[in-house]
Motif scaffolding. Structure first.
Motif, short mmCIF file in Angstrom:
data_model
loop_
_atom_site.label_atom_id
_atom_site.label_comp_id
_atom_site.label_asym_id
_atom_site.label_seq_id
_atom_site.Cartn_x
_atom_site.Cartn_y
_atom_site.Cartn_z
N GLN A 5 0.79 -1.17 0.07
CA GLN A 5 0.13 0.01 -0.05
C GLN A 5 0.75 1.31 -0.29
N LEU A 6 0.43 2.37 -0.77
CA LEU A 6 1.17 3.41 -0.81
C LEU A 6 0.25 4.82 -0.12
N ARG A 7 0.93 5.31 0.66
CA ARG A 7 0.41 6.51 1.38
C ARG A 7 1.05 7.64 1.43
N ILE A 8 0.41 8.84 1.15
CA ILE A 8 1.05 10.02 1.07
C ILE A 8 1.15 10.72 2.62
N PHE A 9 2.62 11.09 2.88
CA PHE A 9 2.77 11.72 4.12
C PHE A 9 3.57 12.83 3.99
N THR A 10 2.89 13.91 4.76
CA THR A 10 3.09 15.33 4.47
C THR A 10 3.77 16.03 5.84
N GLU A 11 4.53 17.15 5.55
CA GLU A 11 5.29 17.55 6.68
C GLU A 11 4.78 19.18 6.55
N PRO A 12 3.59 19.49 7.09
CA PRO A 12 3.05 20.82 6.91
C PRO A 12 3.78 21.94 7.56
N GLN A 13 4.36 21.83 8.76
CA GLN A 13 5.28 22.32 9.41
C GLN A 13 6.33 23.25 8.52
N GLN A 14 6.65 22.88 7.46
CA GLN A 14 7.71 23.51 6.62
C GLN A 14 6.95 24.59 5.74
N GLY A 15 5.76 24.63 5.88
CA GLY A 15 5.02 25.65 5.11
C GLY A 15 3.68 25.03 3.98
N ALA A 16 2.68 25.11 4.86
CA ALA A 16 1.66 24.56 3.95
C ALA A 16 0.21 25.16 4.81
N SER A 17 -0.76 25.61 3.87
CA SER A 17 -2.24 26.07 4.71
C SER A 17 -2.85 25.12 4.66
N TYR A 18 -3.99 25.08 5.37
CA TYR A 18 -4.95 23.88 5.15
C TYR A 18 -5.57 23.75 3.77
N ASP A 19 -5.63 24.76 3.04
CA ASP A 19 -6.14 24.66 1.54
C ASP A 19 -5.30 23.98 0.88
N THR A 20 -3.96 24.05 0.97
CA THR A 20 -2.84 23.40 0.25
C THR A 20 -2.86 21.94 0.63
N LEU A 21 -3.20 21.53 1.94
CA LEU A 21 -3.32 20.14 2.45
C LEU A 21 -4.59 19.43 2.07
N LEU A 22 -5.56 20.28 1.69
CA LEU A 22 -6.73 19.59 1.29
C LEU A 22 -6.74 19.43 -0.18
N THR A 23 -6.11 20.23 -1.04
CA THR A 23 -5.71 20.11 -2.33
C THR A 23 -4.83 18.66 -2.61
N VAL A 24 -3.77 18.37 -1.70
CA VAL A 24 -3.01 17.15 -1.85
C VAL A 24 -3.82 16.07 -1.40
N ALA A 25 -4.78 16.12 -0.18
CA ALA A 25 -5.55 14.68 0.28
C ALA A 25 -6.39 14.67 -0.92
N LYS A 26 -6.93 15.70 -1.37
CA LYS A 26 -7.98 15.28 -2.59
C LYS A 26 -7.49 14.58 -3.74
N ALA A 27 -6.35 15.26 -4.06
CA ALA A 27 -5.51 14.55 -5.35
C ALA A 27 -5.17 13.31 -5.04
N ALA A 28 -4.56 12.95 -3.65
CA ALA A 28 -4.40 11.48 -3.29
C ALA A 28 -5.38 10.53 -3.38
N GLU A 29 -6.56 11.10 -3.06
CA GLU A 29 -7.78 10.29 -2.96
C GLU A 29 -8.11 9.72 -4.35
N ASP A 30 -7.98 10.75 -5.45
CA ASP A 30 -8.69 10.58 -6.63
C ASP A 30 -7.47 9.69 -7.52
N LEU A 31 -6.26 9.67 -6.96
CA LEU A 31 -5.19 9.14 -7.55
C LEU A 31 -5.12 7.50 -6.87
N GLY A 32 -5.90 7.17 -6.30
CA GLY A 32 -5.84 6.05 -5.78
C GLY A 32 -4.85 5.65 -4.68
N TYR A 33 -4.30 6.53 -4.05
CA TYR A 33 -3.52 6.23 -2.84
C TYR A 33 -4.24 6.04 -1.51
N ASP A 34 -3.75 4.99 -0.69
CA ASP A 34 -4.58 4.43 0.56
C ASP A 34 -4.81 5.37 1.46
#
Length: 311
Positions: A5-34
């Protein structure tokens, strides 16, 4: 097929807003990541500017719980120093309900002294002992039958006549992740409390040793080895060409050769081969640390040219 299984793991303390994280999470979901996971930190590391500033892990996951449908959500790792265990049990159970039962809790001792100093968070010396009590309390609260109460008289925390509510949606409770590189105490905690053991940023040789220590602790505890999920967290830097790999490495201020040694870097074929070697050690999940959250093409490349060969 490798069965990873491939999962996406982010490090938002390096610089990311909630909207950025939402965009990445939705992309990960659409692309089939676990799953979509995030770190739990309040201060940038290294020379990142950290703008626009930190986001709270469980507030973020609560938002994502309502804006995603399939992908699992969790932390690598929530710091035991950040939250009282009773409060944490309530927070995670609530987000589990908000997501329809898609939450996982990675819980660690906490280690980054500077972020505690920056935001006025106590940084106790006995962090590991507190982590052990937190794991006992959080799982104990979740596992207490409805109508019964939970008590805990520990060294650091005392709970009296707790109604142990709310209950999570998942039964018996959301998966609990423990991770690290320790030889004795961490494997013992994993054998006692964890559904998954994660070794972060380890080489193949290191991961083999660390998995072995956990298996040994499980045998000592009388626990079946197949009751534990073994996983790795590794930085990802994948490209169709050497030039693309170099460009992505430069974007995260790393070197391609170093990333090939210490992460999952190179062509899709190189990455598939290395994932296969982790699978031979018994790993069934890889958390792909994605450090450039603006590069959604990177996620698409891995999903289209790596995932089909390892899923």
């Amino acid at each position: 097929m490798i069965g990873m299984q491939l999962r996406i793991f982010t490090e938002p303390q390096q610089g990311a807003s909630y909207d950025t994280l939402l965009t990445v999470a939705k992309a990960a979901e659409d692309l089939g990541y676990d799953a979509f996971f995030r770190s739990d930190h309040y201060l940038r590391m290294g020379d990142a500017d950290g703008l626009p500033g930190p986001t709270d892990a469980w507030i973020t996951l609560a938002g994502l719980a309502r804006e995603t449908k399939r992908i699992r959500l969790g932390t690598l790792m929530t710091a035991a120093t950040f939250r009282l265990p009773g409060v944490l049990a309530i927070q995670v159970a609530q987000v589990d309900a908000m997501s329809g039962g898609r939450v996982e809790l990675g819980l660690g001792a906490g280690w980054y002294a500077e972020e505690h100093n920056a935001y006025g968070i106590p940084f106790p010396k006995e962090k590991f002992a507190r982590l052990e009590e937190q794991l006992e309390i959080v799982t104990g609260l979740w596992d207490t039958p409805v109508g019964k109460t939970f008590d805990h008289a520990g060294t650091y925390y005392t709970l009296t006549d707790s109604p142990a509510l709310p209950k999570p949606v998942q039964h018996p409770h959301p998966p609990v992740l423990v991770g690290g590189h320790g030889r004795t105490r961490t494997p013992a905690l994993a054998a006692r409390f964890a559904d998954e053991f994660n070794t972060p940023f380890s080489t193949l040789d290191e991961a083999e040793r660390e998995f072995g220590w956990v298996r040994e602790a499980m045998r000592t505890a009388g626990r079946a080895e197949d009751s534990m999920v073994f996983s790795n967290a590794l930085v990802a830097c994948v490209g169709r060409t050497d030039g693309e790999v170099a460009r992505r490495a430069a974007a995260i201020k790393r070197e391609p050769d170093e990333l090939r040694s210490n992460g999952l870097a190179g062509s899709p074929a190189e990455v598939v081969d290395k994932i296969g070697r982790f699978a031979e050690l018994g790993s069934t999940r890889i958390y792909l640390q994605i450090l450039d959250l603006s590069d959604l093409d990177h996620l698409e490349l891995i999903a289209s040219e790596v995932m089909p060969q390892v899923a």
